[in-house]
Design a protein around this motif. Sequence first.
Motif, PDB file in Angstrom:
ATOM      1  N   VAL A  61     -10.547   2.751   4.483  1.00 50.38           N
ATOM      2  CA  VAL A  61     -11.073   4.003   5.034  1.00 50.38           C
ATOM      3  C   VAL A  61     -10.741   5.165   4.111  1.00 50.38           C
ATOM      4  CG1 VAL A  61     -10.913   5.629   6.958  1.00 50.38           C
ATOM      5  CG2 VAL A  61     -11.025   3.171   7.398  1.00 50.38           C
ATOM      6  N   GLN A  62      -9.524   5.168   3.577  1.00 48.95           N
ATOM      7  CA  GLN A  62      -9.140   6.234   2.655  1.00 48.95           C
ATOM      8  C   GLN A  62     -10.004   6.199   1.395  1.00 48.95           C
ATOM      9  OE1 GLN A  62      -6.616   8.762   3.295  1.00 48.95           O
ATOM     10  NE2 GLN A  62      -8.036   9.527   1.725  1.00 48.95           N
ATOM     11  N   LYS A  63     -10.338   5.006   0.939  1.00 46.98           N
ATOM     12  CA  LYS A  63     -11.222   4.869  -0.218  1.00 46.98           C
ATOM     13  C   LYS A  63     -12.598   5.439   0.081  1.00 46.98           C
ATOM     14  CE  LYS A  63     -13.175   1.376  -3.349  1.00 46.98           C
ATOM     15  NZ  LYS A  63     -13.242  -0.073  -3.650  1.00 46.98           N
ATOM     16  N   THR A  64     -13.100   5.172   1.270  1.00 47.44           N
ATOM     17  CA  THR A  64     -14.397   5.715   1.688  1.00 47.44           C
ATOM     18  C   THR A  64     -14.352   7.236   1.706  1.00 47.44           C
ATOM     19  OG1 THR A  64     -14.906   3.761   3.012  1.00 47.44           O
ATOM     20  CG2 THR A  64     -16.062   5.794   3.581  1.00 47.44           C
ATOM     21  N   ILE A  65     -13.296   7.783   2.278  1.00 50.05           N
ATOM     22  CA  ILE A  65     -13.141   9.237   2.343  1.00 50.05           C
ATOM     23  C   ILE A  65     -13.097   9.841   0.945  1.00 50.05           C
ATOM     24  CG2 ILE A  65     -11.523  11.083   2.953  1.00 50.05           C
ATOM     25  CD1 ILE A  65     -10.811   9.372   5.449  1.00 50.05           C
ATOM     26  N   THR A  66     -12.322   9.238   0.060  1.00 48.19           N
ATOM     27  CA  THR A  66     -12.198   9.758  -1.304  1.00 48.19           C
ATOM     28  C   THR A  66     -13.547   9.766  -2.010  1.00 48.19           C
ATOM     29  OG1 THR A  66      -9.917   8.970  -1.475  1.00 48.19           O
ATOM     30  CG2 THR A  66     -11.079   9.418  -3.539  1.00 48.19           C
ATOM     31  N   THR A  67     -14.318   8.705  -1.836  1.00 48.09           N
ATOM     32  CA  THR A  67     -15.641   8.626  -2.458  1.00 48.09           C
ATOM     33  C   THR A  67     -16.533   9.763  -1.972  1.00 48.09           C
ATOM     34  OG1 THR A  67     -15.521   6.227  -2.691  1.00 48.09           O
ATOM     35  CG2 THR A  67     -17.713   7.204  -2.698  1.00 48.09           C
ATOM     36  N   VAL A  68     -16.544   9.991  -0.672  1.00 44.35           N
ATOM     37  CA  VAL A  68     -17.410  11.025  -0.101  1.00 44.35           C
ATOM     38  C   VAL A  68     -16.939  12.422  -0.497  1.00 44.35           C
ATOM     39  CG1 VAL A  68     -18.208  12.050   2.067  1.00 44.35           C
ATOM     40  CG2 VAL A  68     -18.152   9.563   1.804  1.00 44.35           C
ATOM     41  N   ARG A  75     -24.466   7.357   0.790  1.00 44.08           N
ATOM     42  CA  ARG A  75     -24.996   7.770   2.094  1.00 44.08           C
ATOM     43  C   ARG A  75     -24.477   6.860   3.213  1.00 44.08           C
ATOM     44  NH1 ARG A  75     -31.091   7.918   2.130  1.00 44.08           N
ATOM     45  NH2 ARG A  75     -30.864   9.282   3.947  1.00 44.08           N
ATOM     46  N   LEU A  76     -24.305   5.577   2.913  1.00 42.11           N
ATOM     47  CA  LEU A  76     -23.724   4.671   3.907  1.00 42.11           C
ATOM     48  C   LEU A  76     -22.293   5.070   4.251  1.00 42.11           C
ATOM     49  CD1 LEU A  76     -24.992   1.197   2.660  1.00 42.11           C
ATOM     50  CD2 LEU A  76     -25.442   2.186   4.912  1.00 42.11           C
ATOM     51  N   ASP A  77     -21.517   5.409   3.228  1.00 41.25           N
ATOM     52  CA  ASP A  77     -20.147   5.857   3.471  1.00 41.25           C
ATOM     53  C   ASP A  77     -20.141   7.133   4.316  1.00 41.25           C
ATOM     54  OD1 ASP A  77     -19.005   3.774   2.076  1.00 41.25           O
ATOM     55  OD2 ASP A  77     -18.686   4.912   0.231  1.00 41.25           O
ATOM     56  N   ALA A  78     -21.019   8.067   3.972  1.00 41.78           N
ATOM     57  CA  ALA A  78     -21.091   9.322   4.711  1.00 41.78           C
ATOM     58  C   ALA A  78     -21.543   9.091   6.149  1.00 41.78           C
ATOM     59  CB  ALA A  78     -22.033  10.290   4.001  1.00 41.78           C
ATOM     60  N   CYS A  79     -22.481   8.185   6.327  1.00 42.92           N
ATOM     61  CA  CYS A  79     -22.971   7.853   7.658  1.00 42.92           C
ATOM     62  C   CYS A  79     -21.859   7.235   8.502  1.00 42.92           C
ATOM     63  CB  CYS A  79     -24.166   6.905   7.535  1.00 42.92           C
ATOM     64  SG  CYS A  79     -24.910   6.417   9.108  1.00 42.92           S
ATOM     65  N   TRP A  80     -21.093   6.337   7.910  1.00 48.31           N
ATOM     66  CA  TRP A  80     -19.974   5.709   8.617  1.00 48.31           C
ATOM     67  C   TRP A  80     -18.987   6.765   9.091  1.00 48.31           C
ATOM     68  CZ3 TRP A  80     -14.721   5.199   8.551  1.00 48.31           C
ATOM     69  CH2 TRP A  80     -14.175   4.122   9.248  1.00 48.31           C
ATOM     70  N   LEU A  81     -18.666   7.717   8.216  1.00 52.68           N
ATOM     71  CA  LEU A  81     -17.730   8.780   8.588  1.00 52.68           C
ATOM     72  C   LEU A  81     -18.317   9.690   9.664  1.00 52.68           C
ATOM     73  CD1 LEU A  81     -16.326   9.832   5.087  1.00 52.68           C
ATOM     74  CD2 LEU A  81     -15.095   8.632   6.910  1.00 52.68           C
ATOM     75  N   LEU A  82     -19.566  10.044   9.521  1.00 54.43           N
ATOM     76  CA  LEU A  82     -20.194  10.970  10.465  1.00 54.43           C
ATOM     77  C   LEU A  82     -20.089  10.460  11.897  1.00 54.43           C
ATOM     78  CD1 LEU A  82     -21.950  13.584  10.657  1.00 54.43           C
ATOM     79  CD2 LEU A  82     -23.943  12.089  10.555  1.00 54.43           C
ATOM     80  N   ALA A  83     -20.226   9.149  12.062  1.00 57.33           N
ATOM     81  CA  ALA A  83     -20.213   8.572  13.407  1.00 57.33           C
ATOM     82  C   ALA A  83     -18.812   8.424  13.976  1.00 57.33           C
ATOM     83  CB  ALA A  83     -20.900   7.209  13.386  1.00 57.33           C
ATOM     84  N   ARG A  84     -17.793   8.678  13.186  1.00 56.41           N
ATOM     85  CA  ARG A  84     -16.419   8.402  13.629  1.00 56.41           C
ATOM     86  C   ARG A  84     -15.490   9.611  13.556  1.00 56.41           C
ATOM     87  NH1 ARG A  84     -19.023   4.188  11.744  1.00 56.41           N
ATOM     88  NH2 ARG A  84     -18.680   2.141  12.728  1.00 56.41           N
ATOM     89  N   LEU A  85     -16.016  10.768  13.184  1.00 59.76           N
ATOM     90  CA  LEU A  85     -15.156  11.944  13.018  1.00 59.76           C
ATOM     91  C   LEU A  85     -15.218  12.904  14.206  1.00 59.76           C
ATOM     92  CD1 LEU A  85     -15.675  12.778   9.231  1.00 59.76           C
ATOM     93  CD2 LEU A  85     -13.573  12.011  10.339  1.00 59.76           C
ATOM     94  N   GLY A  86     -15.970  12.552  15.246  1.00 59.35           N
ATOM     95  CA  GLY A  86     -16.062  13.454  16.394  1.00 59.35           C
ATOM     96  C   GLY A  86     -16.789  14.732  16.071  1.00 59.35           C
ATOM     97  N   ILE A  87     -17.784  14.650  15.219  1.00 60.13           N
ATOM     98  CA  ILE A  87     -18.554  15.831  14.814  1.00 60.13           C
ATOM     99  C   ILE A  87     -19.640  16.111  15.842  1.00 60.13           C
ATOM    100  CG2 ILE A  87     -20.124  16.749  13.064  1.00 60.13           C
ATOM    101  CD1 ILE A  87     -18.525  15.209  10.981  1.00 60.13           C
TER     102      ILE A  87
END
Length: 240
Positions: A26-33, A58-70
């Motif tokens: 997850v941290q790797k995904t965050i760093t990439t985005v 965009r897949l990484d960003a989409c994954w984060l968008l759905a899990r950050l409570g935005i």
Amino acid sequence: MKPDSEFKEKLDALVLSIAAEGRAQVQKTITTVVNAGGVSESALRGIVCDRNRGTSLRLDACWLLARLGIESADDELEALMSDPSEQLREEAAVGLGLVSQGKAVDVLLKALEQDSSKPVRLAALHALGILSSPRPESAAAVMRVLQDSTEDDDTRADAAEALAHVKGEHIVDALIAALHDRSPLVRYSAAYALGEQGDRRALPALNEIASRDHTATPWGTVASRALDSIEGITNPNRCD
């Protein structure tokens, strides 16, 4: 680049919410985005919607968008359901199950009925199962998939599972009928769903399956799943 303070708090909270063995990924995904400019909620939304960006990003960003409570993240996720990328439509469908609170049922039903991609349709079924919408048209669409002999076994099994928490006598009846399906995957999922439903009307059929259907599936035998569901129905307050 560094994320703004409010966005960083959400990112840090997400990492802490993940089981320890998954935090590095997850941290790797965050760093990439973040390195790609996703340093705020608005920037993250921009990456998700920008078709000039690479699919992986965009897949990484989409994954984060759905899990950050935005707030209103479902707006971007719904838009992605018409994206040319099968992977993005799949990820968006899963995300809608996590964030939409029933708002996205129509777009998920459209994907289930019209998308040509099996992974996208399976993701839509999964999301509909999470949402467990009480709307009659939602349950009816999922039951049509379950009962359609032209659908493959994986899809029909996922349809049975998606009905696990949608209440209705007609749904229980459909799941009881599915215990006698030709596919062990469908029978296993129907037994699971009936256990979740908790309706004692299913007990005779589940007992029959438990006594004779020892067909193996990737998750165990159909009989073992039926036994677990019988236990769940007869002892609903048990501690697993």
